[in-house]
Structure formats: C-alpha cells, structure tokens
Design a protein around this motif. Structure first.
Motif, PDB file in Angstrom:
ATOM      1  N   SER A  38      45.385  39.619   2.648  1.00  0.00           N
ATOM      2  CA  SER A  38      46.343  40.726   2.604  1.00  0.00           C
ATOM      3  C   SER A  38      45.875  41.905   3.451  1.00  0.00           C
ATOM      4  O   SER A  38      46.658  42.475   4.224  1.00  0.00           O
ATOM      5  CB  SER A  38      46.553  41.181   1.152  1.00  0.00           C
ATOM      6  OG  SER A  38      47.023  40.123   0.348  1.00  0.00           O
ATOM      7  N   ALA A  39      44.602  42.270   3.317  1.00  0.00           N
ATOM      8  CA  ALA A  39      44.066  43.419   4.041  1.00  0.00           C
ATOM      9  C   ALA A  39      44.085  43.186   5.548  1.00  0.00           C
ATOM     10  O   ALA A  39      44.490  44.064   6.327  1.00  0.00           O
ATOM     11  CB  ALA A  39      42.646  43.718   3.561  1.00  0.00           C
ATOM     12  N   ASN A  40      43.661  42.009   5.989  1.00  0.00           N
ATOM     13  CA  ASN A  40      43.610  41.732   7.423  1.00  0.00           C
ATOM     14  C   ASN A  40      45.007  41.600   8.028  1.00  0.00           C
ATOM     15  O   ASN A  40      45.249  42.105   9.134  1.00  0.00           O
ATOM     16  CB  ASN A  40      42.795  40.461   7.682  1.00  0.00           C
ATOM     17  CG  ASN A  40      41.302  40.692   7.605  1.00  0.00           C
ATOM     18  OD1 ASN A  40      40.683  41.216   8.519  1.00  0.00           O
ATOM     19  ND2 ASN A  40      40.699  40.301   6.492  1.00  0.00           N
ATOM     20  N   VAL A  41      45.925  40.950   7.320  1.00  0.00           N
ATOM     21  CA  VAL A  41      47.300  40.847   7.812  1.00  0.00           C
ATOM     22  C   VAL A  41      47.941  42.230   7.879  1.00  0.00           C
ATOM     23  O   VAL A  41      48.625  42.565   8.858  1.00  0.00           O
ATOM     24  CB  VAL A  41      48.134  39.911   6.909  1.00  0.00           C
ATOM     25  CG1 VAL A  41      49.619  40.014   7.245  1.00  0.00           C
ATOM     26  CG2 VAL A  41      47.664  38.472   7.054  1.00  0.00           C
ATOM     27  N   PHE A  42      47.710  43.057   6.856  1.00  0.00           N
ATOM     28  CA  PHE A  42      48.268  44.413   6.823  1.00  0.00           C
ATOM     29  C   PHE A  42      47.797  45.218   8.026  1.00  0.00           C
ATOM     30  O   PHE A  42      48.593  45.893   8.699  1.00  0.00           O
ATOM     31  CB  PHE A  42      47.868  45.107   5.527  1.00  0.00           C
ATOM     32  CG  PHE A  42      48.315  46.538   5.434  1.00  0.00           C
ATOM     33  CD1 PHE A  42      49.643  46.854   5.178  1.00  0.00           C
ATOM     34  CD2 PHE A  42      47.409  47.574   5.618  1.00  0.00           C
ATOM     35  CE1 PHE A  42      50.058  48.174   5.097  1.00  0.00           C
ATOM     36  CE2 PHE A  42      47.809  48.896   5.535  1.00  0.00           C
ATOM     37  CZ  PHE A  42      49.140  49.197   5.281  1.00  0.00           C
ATOM     38  N   LEU A  43      46.497  45.160   8.328  1.00  0.00           N
ATOM     39  CA  LEU A  43      45.958  45.936   9.447  1.00  0.00           C
ATOM     40  C   LEU A  43      46.455  45.414  10.791  1.00  0.00           C
ATOM     41  O   LEU A  43      46.713  46.196  11.710  1.00  0.00           O
ATOM     42  CB  LEU A  43      44.430  45.914   9.399  1.00  0.00           C
ATOM     43  CG  LEU A  43      43.806  46.706   8.248  1.00  0.00           C
ATOM     44  CD1 LEU A  43      42.300  46.494   8.201  1.00  0.00           C
ATOM     45  CD2 LEU A  43      44.116  48.197   8.373  1.00  0.00           C
ATOM     46  N   ILE A  44      46.614  44.107  10.918  1.00  0.00           N
ATOM     47  CA  ILE A  44      47.166  43.544  12.152  1.00  0.00           C
ATOM     48  C   ILE A  44      48.593  44.044  12.366  1.00  0.00           C
ATOM     49  O   ILE A  44      48.964  44.450  13.477  1.00  0.00           O
ATOM     50  CB  ILE A  44      47.132  42.002  12.108  1.00  0.00           C
ATOM     51  CG1 ILE A  44      45.693  41.495  12.195  1.00  0.00           C
ATOM     52  CG2 ILE A  44      47.955  41.411  13.258  1.00  0.00           C
ATOM     53  CD1 ILE A  44      45.548  40.000  11.973  1.00  0.00           C
ATOM     54  N   VAL A  45      49.387  44.045  11.303  1.00  0.00           N
ATOM     55  CA  VAL A  45      50.772  44.512  11.392  1.00  0.00           C
ATOM     56  C   VAL A  45      50.817  45.997  11.724  1.00  0.00           C
ATOM     57  O   VAL A  45      51.612  46.439  12.567  1.00  0.00           O
ATOM     58  CB  VAL A  45      51.522  44.224  10.069  1.00  0.00           C
ATOM     59  CG1 VAL A  45      52.894  44.891  10.077  1.00  0.00           C
ATOM     60  CG2 VAL A  45      51.666  42.725   9.854  1.00  0.00           C
ATOM     61  N   VAL A  46      49.961  46.795  11.076  1.00  0.00           N
ATOM     62  CA  VAL A  46      49.915  48.239  11.334  1.00  0.00           C
ATOM     63  C   VAL A  46      49.618  48.517  12.801  1.00  0.00           C
ATOM     64  O   VAL A  46      50.279  49.345  13.440  1.00  0.00           O
ATOM     65  CB  VAL A  46      48.853  48.917  10.429  1.00  0.00           C
ATOM     66  CG1 VAL A  46      48.564  50.342  10.916  1.00  0.00           C
ATOM     67  CG2 VAL A  46      49.331  48.956   8.992  1.00  0.00           C
ATOM     68  N   ILE A  47      48.634  47.835  13.351  1.00  0.00           N
ATOM     69  CA  ILE A  47      48.259  48.061  14.750  1.00  0.00           C
ATOM     70  C   ILE A  47      49.352  47.584  15.701  1.00  0.00           C
ATOM     71  O   ILE A  47      49.693  48.276  16.676  1.00  0.00           O
ATOM     72  CB  ILE A  47      46.924  47.356  15.065  1.00  0.00           C
ATOM     73  CG1 ILE A  47      45.779  48.010  14.276  1.00  0.00           C
ATOM     74  CG2 ILE A  47      46.615  47.412  16.556  1.00  0.00           C
ATOM     75  CD1 ILE A  47      44.456  47.283  14.383  1.00  0.00           C
ATOM     76  N   CYS A  48      49.918  46.426  15.433  1.00  0.00           N
ATOM     77  CA  CYS A  48      50.937  45.865  16.331  1.00  0.00           C
ATOM     78  C   CYS A  48      52.239  46.653  16.308  1.00  0.00           C
ATOM     79  O   CYS A  48      52.936  46.741  17.335  1.00  0.00           O
ATOM     80  CB  CYS A  48      51.210  44.403  15.967  1.00  0.00           C
ATOM     81  SG  CYS A  48      49.831  43.288  16.316  1.00  0.00           S
ATOM     82  N   MET A  49      52.576  47.235  15.165  1.00  0.00           N
ATOM     83  CA  MET A  49      53.865  47.910  15.011  1.00  0.00           C
ATOM     84  C   MET A  49      53.836  49.378  15.409  1.00  0.00           C
ATOM     85  O   MET A  49      54.890  50.022  15.469  1.00  0.00           O
ATOM     86  CB  MET A  49      54.348  47.786  13.557  1.00  0.00           C
ATOM     87  CG  MET A  49      54.616  46.351  13.114  1.00  0.00           C
ATOM     88  SD  MET A  49      55.914  45.547  14.076  1.00  0.00           S
ATOM     89  CE  MET A  49      57.357  46.455  13.510  1.00  0.00           C
TER      90      MET A  49
END
Length: 308
Positions: A38-49
């Motif tokens: 959850s944490a890694n997916v969340f941070l990937i989405v935050v950076i990409c978006m």
C-alpha cells in the motif's frame, strides 16, 4: 562422485513448529506485506500524478519503490504459505523462480541507490549545470541499465544453477537462495563460482565505489560551501544514506550467514536477520522517503485529508 537424482522439490529445514503462534506470526507478516504494498503503490501514484514531482530524484524513487514491490511480491506470498503449511517443501521450479526474483531485487536495489547518489552528487556539486547534465534521456538510460543488467545477470545465474547435478534437496533456510542450492551440487561448480565472484565485484563493489566517491565529493563541497548548500545536502542525502546503510547491513549479514557457520547465534535470531533485507527494507524505504522529503510529505497529507 556422489549419487545424484533429478530434484523435483526442495525442503526448507529452517522452519520449526511454533504451534498456535504461527497464526500470530502469519497475521503480523501479512499486515506488514499489505502495508508495504500500500505504501509503495501510494507513493508511486503520488509522484506520477503530480507534475511538481516530475524531477530526476523522484523518478529514481519511482524505480526504487517499484523494486520494493517486485522484491516483496517474490518473498512474502511464498513465506506466508510456508508458515501455515505443515510440510515445508517447494517445487524446484518455484524455488528457482524465487532465487531469480530475490537476486534481481538485491542487485537492482544497490544499483538504484548508486544512481541516486550520482544524482545527488550532480545536484549539489554542479547545481547550475544539473538540468543540462541530468536530462530526461539520461534518466531513462540510467533507469533502464539498473533493471536490464540485473535481469540479464539473473537469467545467466539461474541457467547455471538449474544445470547443476544435485545430491541433496534440503535447504537450511526459510526461503530459496542460490548459494544454498549450489552447495547441494555434486557436479563441478567452478563455472558458478567464477561467475559469482565476477558478478559480485560488478554488482556490489562497483556501485559501492561510486557511492563512496560521490559522497566524498559531496562532503568536500559541503565543508567549503554555504550554509544553504549544507542544508540542501542534509535534507536530500540523509534518507538515501539511511536507506543505503539499512540495506547494506541486512544484505551483509545474509551474505556472511550463507558462507560461514553462524550456529553460535540463536536460530530465531538467524532467521530474523536473514529475512531483514527482504521484509523491512521495502516498508522502511517507503516510510523513510514519505516522511522525510517535504514535497512528498506535503502532497501526501493534502491527498489524505482531502479524502476525509
């Protein structure tokens, strides 16, 4: 030469009966796995978006977080199944698949950390030329190399290991690793040994030398630079250094334990330390960068509170 047969499965002998505690251990590790994903997916989405985070350092972080997902998915499901199982055996094909994934994970991790140190070196030592030196094309090339090289190395290593004639099927660990399988061989392992030494030099000492060089230059600039330069170095290099030290310590113990007799240590402690680089590093990195990098922290807070 000892007698050998075609090994169709391996037995993981490091597991022991924990009784009803296995359900508590399973719940804890399952929770850690869910939090890690959850944490890694969340941070990937935050950076990409967020366009404000489309900078070299954050693009390298996306690669790092992707690798944490890759390594965690190659380890946790396997471990969770084995914890609940009464018979700790694994088909040979899945064992070699796990060896491939975990070796790739470790190699990609150290290479990404080396590339990130190079990025910080350019940002701090050459701030005016940074955008010219760290172009989008160069970023893509660096990320491609950190993934393509480990994949190629792991394919060759796995092919060498699967071609060995094995005289045993008991691995004294809670997961499959290449060195343990090679030790079971009763055929000539000279090729594996030479390849292992060559790859270790390239994959471990090469990146570490680059990291050492870049931080020596960063320290030199910090001592001779302004207070603002030192503050920038501390704010951006501290998470990277902590992550590097954390991963290096865990990986170092695993390498030492694989090659030397560590029976003087309690069995539970040996198991915990052998899993540390695979269980704690993926979650630790997400937590470390999520809390310490102000841009990520501010955007993450705004997203979380906007949903409430």
């Amino acid at each position: 030469m000892r007698n050998y047969t075609q090994v169709s499965f391996f037995t993981l002998s490091a597991y022991f009966d924990t009784g009803i505690l296995k359900y508590l251990i399973f719940t804890f590790l399952m929770s850690l796995y869910v939090l890690t994903i959850s944490a890694n997916v969340f941070l990937i989405v935050v950076i990409c978006m967020n366009r404000s985070l489309h900078e070299p350092m954050y693009m390298f972080l996306v690669s790092l977080f992707t690798n944490e997902l890759f390594g965690s998915s190659g380890f946790f499901p396997f471990l969770l199944i084995q914890i609940l199982s009464d018979v700790h055996t694994v088909p040979a094909v899945f064992c070699f698949l796990q060896i491939f994934v975990l070796f790739c994970y470790g190699t990609v991790e150290i290479l990404i950390l080396a590339v990130m140190s190079y990025d910080r070196y350019l940002a701090i030592c050459y701030p005016l030329q940074y955008n010219t030196l760290m172009t989008f094309q160069r970023i893509l090339v660096l990320i491609a190399v950190t993934w393509a090289y480990p994949l190629l190395v792991c394919v060759v290593m796995t092919c060498l290991s699967t071609s060995l004639q094995l005289c045993g099927k008991i691995i004294n660990k809670v997961y499959c690793d290449n060195y343990s399988v090679v030790r079971l061989a009763c055929s000539d392992v000279t090729g594996n040994s030479i390849y292992g030494i060559f790859i270790s030099v390239l994959s471990i000492f090469g990146p570490l030398m680059l990291i050492l060089y870049t931080y020596m230059r960063i320290l030199k600039v910090c001592f001779s630079g302004s207070k603002q330069t030192r503050q920038k170095a501390v704010s951006t290099c501290t998470p990277h250094l902590v992550s590097l030290i954390n991963f290096s310590c865990g990986a170092f113990f695993e390498i030492v334990q694989s090659r030397f007799n560590m029976n003087s240590l309690p069995n539970i402690l040996r198991i915990f330390l052998s899993m540390y680089w695979l269980t704690c590093q993926p979650f630790f990195n997400a937590l470390l960068y999520g809390l310490n990098l102000s841009k990520i922290r501010i955007i993450s807070k705004s997203l979380v509170f906007a949903k409430m």
